[in-house]
Write an enzyme that holds these catalytic residues in place. Structure first.
Site, PDB file in Angstrom:
ATOM      1  N   LYS A 125      -4.673  -4.779  -4.450  1.00  0.00           N
ATOM      2  CA  LYS A 125      -3.569  -5.478  -5.124  1.00  0.00           C
ATOM      3  C   LYS A 125      -4.162  -6.237  -6.299  1.00  0.00           C
ATOM      4  CE  LYS A 125       0.142  -5.975  -1.816  1.00  0.00           C
ATOM      5  NZ  LYS A 125      -0.259  -4.749  -1.151  1.00  0.00           N
TER       6      LYS A 125
ATOM      7  N   ASP B 266      -2.123  -0.685  -5.740  1.00  0.00           N
ATOM      8  CA  ASP B 266      -0.761  -0.967  -5.273  1.00  0.00           C
ATOM      9  C   ASP B 266       0.072  -1.494  -6.443  1.00  0.00           C
ATOM     10  OD1 ASP B 266      -1.409  -0.340  -2.656  1.00  0.00           O
ATOM     11  OD2 ASP B 266      -1.492  -2.411  -1.960  1.00  0.00           O
ATOM     12  N   MET B 267       1.383  -1.327  -6.368  1.00  0.00           N
ATOM     13  CA  MET B 267       2.248  -1.907  -7.409  1.00  0.00           C
ATOM     14  C   MET B 267       2.963  -3.119  -6.810  1.00  0.00           C
ATOM     15  SD  MET B 267       2.995  -1.702 -10.568  1.00  0.00           S
ATOM     16  CE  MET B 267       2.855  -0.085 -11.315  1.00  0.00           C
TER      17      MET B 267
ATOM     18  N   ARG C  38       1.072   7.350  -5.886  1.00  0.00           N
ATOM     19  CA  ARG C  38       1.826   7.108  -4.654  1.00  0.00           C
ATOM     20  C   ARG C  38       3.247   6.763  -5.082  1.00  0.00           C
ATOM     21  NH1 ARG C  38       0.225   1.856  -2.033  1.00  0.00           N
ATOM     22  NH2 ARG C  38      -1.512   3.000  -1.105  1.00  0.00           N
TER      23      ARG C  38
ATOM     24  N   LYS D 238       9.637   3.524  -2.486  1.00  0.00           N
ATOM     25  CA  LYS D 238      10.928   2.980  -2.953  1.00  0.00           C
ATOM     26  C   LYS D 238      10.725   1.695  -3.754  1.00  0.00           C
ATOM     27  CE  LYS D 238      14.047   4.711   0.645  1.00  0.00           C
ATOM     28  NZ  LYS D 238      14.858   4.351   1.828  1.00  0.00           N
ATOM     29  N   GLY D 239       9.827   0.824  -3.281  1.00  0.00           N
ATOM     30  CA  GLY D 239       9.655  -0.503  -3.915  1.00  0.00           C
ATOM     31  C   GLY D 239      10.196  -1.574  -2.986  1.00  0.00           C
TER      32      GLY D 239
ATOM     33  N   THR E 281       7.028   7.190   2.321  1.00  0.00           N
ATOM     34  CA  THR E 281       8.332   6.784   2.829  1.00  0.00           C
ATOM     35  C   THR E 281       8.436   7.099   4.318  1.00  0.00           C
ATOM     36  OG1 THR E 281      10.727   7.073   2.585  1.00  0.00           O
ATOM     37  CG2 THR E 281       9.373   9.023   2.178  1.00  0.00           C
ATOM     38  N   HIS E 282       9.291   6.318   4.997  1.00  0.00           N
ATOM     39  CA  HIS E 282       9.618   6.624   6.401  1.00  0.00           C
ATOM     40  C   HIS E 282      11.062   7.073   6.503  1.00  0.00           C
ATOM     41  CE1 HIS E 282       7.017   3.067   5.884  1.00  0.00           C
ATOM     42  NE2 HIS E 282       6.211   3.744   6.663  1.00  0.00           N
TER      43      HIS E 282
ATOM     44  N   ARG F 177       7.057  -9.234   4.470  1.00  0.00           N
ATOM     45  CA  ARG F 177       7.681  -8.070   3.807  1.00  0.00           C
ATOM     46  C   ARG F 177       7.981  -6.965   4.812  1.00  0.00           C
ATOM     47  NH1 ARG F 177       3.968  -9.203  -0.309  1.00  0.00           N
ATOM     48  NH2 ARG F 177       2.602  -7.456   0.197  1.00  0.00           N
ATOM     49  N   ARG F 178       7.049  -6.730   5.725  1.00  0.00           N
ATOM     50  CA  ARG F 178       7.267  -5.666   6.717  1.00  0.00           C
ATOM     51  C   ARG F 178       8.419  -6.040   7.649  1.00  0.00           C
ATOM     52  NH1 ARG F 178       4.355  -3.652   3.542  1.00  0.00           N
ATOM     53  NH2 ARG F 178       6.445  -3.042   2.984  1.00  0.00           N
TER      54      ARG F 178
HETATM   55  C1  LIG Z   1       1.838   3.903   2.351  1.00  0.00           C
HETATM   56  C2  LIG Z   1       2.816   2.963   1.694  1.00  0.00           C
HETATM   57  C3  LIG Z   1       2.380   2.183   0.653  1.00  0.00           C
HETATM   58  C4  LIG Z   1       3.297   1.340  -0.026  1.00  0.00           C
HETATM   59  N1  LIG Z   1       2.881   0.669  -1.131  1.00  0.00           N
HETATM   60  C5  LIG Z   1       3.801  -0.057  -1.828  1.00  0.00           C
HETATM   61  C6  LIG Z   1       3.482  -0.647  -3.087  1.00  0.00           C
HETATM   62  O1  LIG Z   1       2.363  -0.517  -3.602  1.00  0.00           O
HETATM   63  N2  LIG Z   1       4.455  -1.359  -3.730  1.00  0.00           N
HETATM   64  C7  LIG Z   1       5.719  -1.498  -3.220  1.00  0.00           C
HETATM   65  O2  LIG Z   1       6.576  -2.118  -3.853  1.00  0.00           O
HETATM   66  N3  LIG Z   1       6.035  -0.967  -2.025  1.00  0.00           N
HETATM   67  C8  LIG Z   1       5.124  -0.238  -1.326  1.00  0.00           C
HETATM   68  N4  LIG Z   1       5.473   0.329  -0.131  1.00  0.00           N
HETATM   69  C9  LIG Z   1       6.750  -0.080   0.536  1.00  0.00           C
HETATM   70  C10 LIG Z   1       7.894   0.769   0.081  1.00  0.00           C
HETATM   71  O3  LIG Z   1       8.219   0.457  -1.257  1.00  0.00           O
HETATM   72  C11 LIG Z   1       9.122   0.515   0.976  1.00  0.00           C
HETATM   73  O4  LIG Z   1       9.495  -0.811   0.841  1.00  0.00           O
HETATM   74  C12 LIG Z   1       8.904   0.826   2.440  1.00  0.00           C
HETATM   75  O5  LIG Z   1       8.140   1.994   2.609  1.00  0.00           O
HETATM   76  C13 LIG Z   1      10.250   1.061   3.145  1.00  0.00           C
HETATM   77  O6  LIG Z   1      10.947   2.090   2.512  1.00  0.00           O
HETATM   78  P1  LIG Z   1      11.218   3.523   3.180  1.00  0.00           P
HETATM   79  O7  LIG Z   1      11.069   4.537   2.094  1.00  0.00           O
HETATM   80  O8  LIG Z   1      10.340   3.741   4.330  1.00  0.00           O
HETATM   81  O9  LIG Z   1      12.750   3.489   3.526  1.00  0.00           O
HETATM   82  P2  LIG Z   1      13.577   2.494   4.493  1.00  0.00           P
HETATM   83  O10 LIG Z   1      14.999   2.934   4.319  1.00  0.00           O
HETATM   84  O11 LIG Z   1      13.235   1.077   4.246  1.00  0.00           O
HETATM   85  O12 LIG Z   1      13.054   2.875   5.923  1.00  0.00           O
HETATM   86  C14 LIG Z   1      13.373   4.087   6.554  1.00  0.00           C
HETATM   87  C15 LIG Z   1      13.311   3.821   8.031  1.00  0.00           C
HETATM   88  O13 LIG Z   1      11.959   3.527   8.399  1.00  0.00           O
HETATM   89  C16 LIG Z   1      11.929   2.493   9.351  1.00  0.00           C
HETATM   90  N5  LIG Z   1      11.201   1.334   8.821  1.00  0.00           N
HETATM   91  C17 LIG Z   1      10.892   1.100   7.512  1.00  0.00           C
HETATM   92  N6  LIG Z   1      10.174  -0.036   7.406  1.00  0.00           N
HETATM   93  C18 LIG Z   1      10.039  -0.522   8.652  1.00  0.00           C
HETATM   94  C19 LIG Z   1       9.388  -1.652   9.185  1.00  0.00           C
HETATM   95  N7  LIG Z   1       8.714  -2.523   8.421  1.00  0.00           N
HETATM   96  N8  LIG Z   1       9.428  -1.838  10.532  1.00  0.00           N
HETATM   97  C20 LIG Z   1      10.070  -0.958  11.327  1.00  0.00           C
HETATM   98  N9  LIG Z   1      10.718   0.129  10.869  1.00  0.00           N
HETATM   99  C21 LIG Z   1      10.696   0.355   9.563  1.00  0.00           C
HETATM  100  C22 LIG Z   1      13.343   2.179   9.720  1.00  0.00           C
HETATM  101  O14 LIG Z   1      13.694   2.989  10.799  1.00  0.00           O
HETATM  102  C23 LIG Z   1      14.098   2.594   8.489  1.00  0.00           C
HETATM  103  O15 LIG Z   1      15.421   2.903   8.768  1.00  0.00           O
HETATM  104  C24 LIG Z   1       4.616   1.230   0.481  1.00  0.00           C
HETATM  105  C25 LIG Z   1       5.027   2.030   1.538  1.00  0.00           C
HETATM  106  C26 LIG Z   1       4.174   2.911   2.122  1.00  0.00           C
HETATM  107  C27 LIG Z   1       4.677   3.796   3.223  1.00  0.00           C
END
Ligand SMILES: Cc1cc2nc3c(=O)[nH]c(=O)nc-3n(C[C@H](O)[C@H](O)[C@H](O)COP(=O)(O)OP(=O)(O)OC[C@H]3O[C@@H](n4cnc5c(N)ncnc54)[C@H](O)[C@@H]3O)c2cc1C
Length: 309
Positions: free
Chosen positions: A91, A125-126, A176, A179-180, A218-219, A280-281
């Site tokens: 970061k 990271d962003m 990478r 979503k943000g 993404t998840h 954040r998580r």
């Molecule tokens: C490897 C990685 C690196 C990242 N690096 C950055 C970065 O550099 N800058 C940045 O702004 N963001 C970063 N992120 C975070 C990203 O921007 C999202 O905020 C985050 O991944 C949640 O978005 P999603 O696409 O998983 O969709 P979501 O719609 O948020 O999640 C999809 C589903 O996943 C599950 N889920 C998601 N998060 C959680 C959680 N914390 N606990 C439990 N269940 C959860 C839920 O079931 C949810 O319905 C990163 C994410 C990943 C995976």
């Protein structure tokens, strides 16, 4: 997210830190490098790659920033010593971006050059939108200096992301795509869930069109399905892209990707500065109220909220 979960998210900063620590335990490897190395050893045994992040952001002194940069050397040593399949994430506010651009450049270059010696890779990271221009500028500066073992993150929710992809295309950046996570004003970031998904899919198409190696972070099953369709249509080999997920999030979904033959990299943070990352998580956890309640009940009945791995 249910109404009570949304309400609790707003109250999270008021939740006592020890409670946050317990319920956020699943997202963090531990406080020490050894914790991260042990966890990555287990992930590698499951066929998963990792990116190791030292927790620490928005530091307030140049010495602190230099200490984080030096600590990444220990991480590379740990990776080599334990023969781990892992790279690192940094970061820039942890490397001093908010103090002084040149200091941050010096620290970042120090980390990336050390990575180069051990044939490793550094992902920047962003962070929030106040840092986007400087982050991309630093990335360009390193690439102009001939350092190719460095990649960036682009955030699909930012309205500027497609133009950024166009501008960066000549560099064929290793990106990478996520979503943000930071709270941004509506003028610069989409807020609607479907608009963010559309931005993600369009950005992935543009990056793959430009020949970028993409870490699809993404998840969200909807986006994972779209990404699987896009890589299949292009007949990409599993070495030409990867999926990425956060430690402690949707592990069974990650296992499915690995069993289907895709590369999956897990983001593994460790360190003492666990609080902002944990918040954040937890803000993204759709069942946050349940976890807080379980923690409270667990303590009342003498059963803690143990790490689920
Ligand atoms: C490897 C990685 C690196 C990242 N690096 C950055 C970065 O550099 N800058 C940045 O702004 N963001 C970063 N992120 C975070 C990203 O921007 C999202 O905020 C985050 O991944 C949640 O978005 P999603 O696409 O998983 O969709 P979501 O719609 O948020 O999640 C999809 C589903 O996943 C599950 N889920 C998601 N998060 C959680 C959680 N914390 N606990 C439990 N269940 C959860 C839920 O079931 C949810 O319905 C990163 C994410 C990943 C995976």
């Amino acid at each position: 997210m249910a109404v009570y979960d949304r309400a609790l998210v707003r109250l999270l900063p008021a939740v006592p830190k020890p409670v946050v620590r317990r319920i956020a335990d699943r997202y963090i490897a531990g406080t020490r490098l050894d914790d991260a190395c042990a966890l990555v050893t287990r992930l590698n045994a499951q066929g998963k790659l990792a990116t190791i992040d030292i927790l620490g952001e928005a530091i307030t002194s140049p010495d602190e920033a230099r200490a984080i940069a030096r600590a990444y050397h220990d991480v590379f040593d740990g990776i080599e010593r334990n023969a781990l399949d892992a790279n690192v994430s940094v970061k820039l506010t942890g490397l001093g971006l908010e103090l002084d651009y040149d200091l941050c450049h010096e620290n970042l270059e120090f980390v990336v050059r050390h990575a180069e010696v051990s044939s490793n890779f550094v992902r920047i990271d962003m962070e929030d939108s106040s840092t986007t221009d400087a982050t991309l500028a630093l990335y360009r500066q390193l690439r102009a200096a001939g350092l190719d073992n460095v990649g960036i993150v682009l955030q699909a929710y930012l309205r500027r992301t497609l133009p950024d992809i166009r501008d960066l295309a000549p560099l064929r950046p290793n990106v990478r795509l996520c979503k943000g996570i930071y709270v941004e004003p509506e003028e610069i970031a989409f807020e609607d869930r479907q608009a963010i998904r559309a931005g993600f899919m369009a950005a992935l198409t543009a990056l793959l069109d430009g020949g970028s190696y993409v870490g699809i972070a993404t998840h969200d099953e909807f986006l994972i399905d779209d990404a699987l369709r896009q890589v299949a249509e292009r007949e990409l080999a599993p070495t030409e892209y990867e999926f990425q997920m956060l430690l402690g999030v949707r592990e069974p979904l990650g296992d499915e990707l690995v069993h289907a033959g895709h590369r999956l990299r897990i983001y593994v943070p460790f360190g003492e500065q666990w609080y902002p990352y944990s918040l954040r998580r937890l803000q993204e956890n759709p069942r946050i109220a349940g976890y807080v309640a379980a923690d409270t009940v667990g303590r009342l009945t003498g059963r803690g909220n143990h790490r689920g791995r």
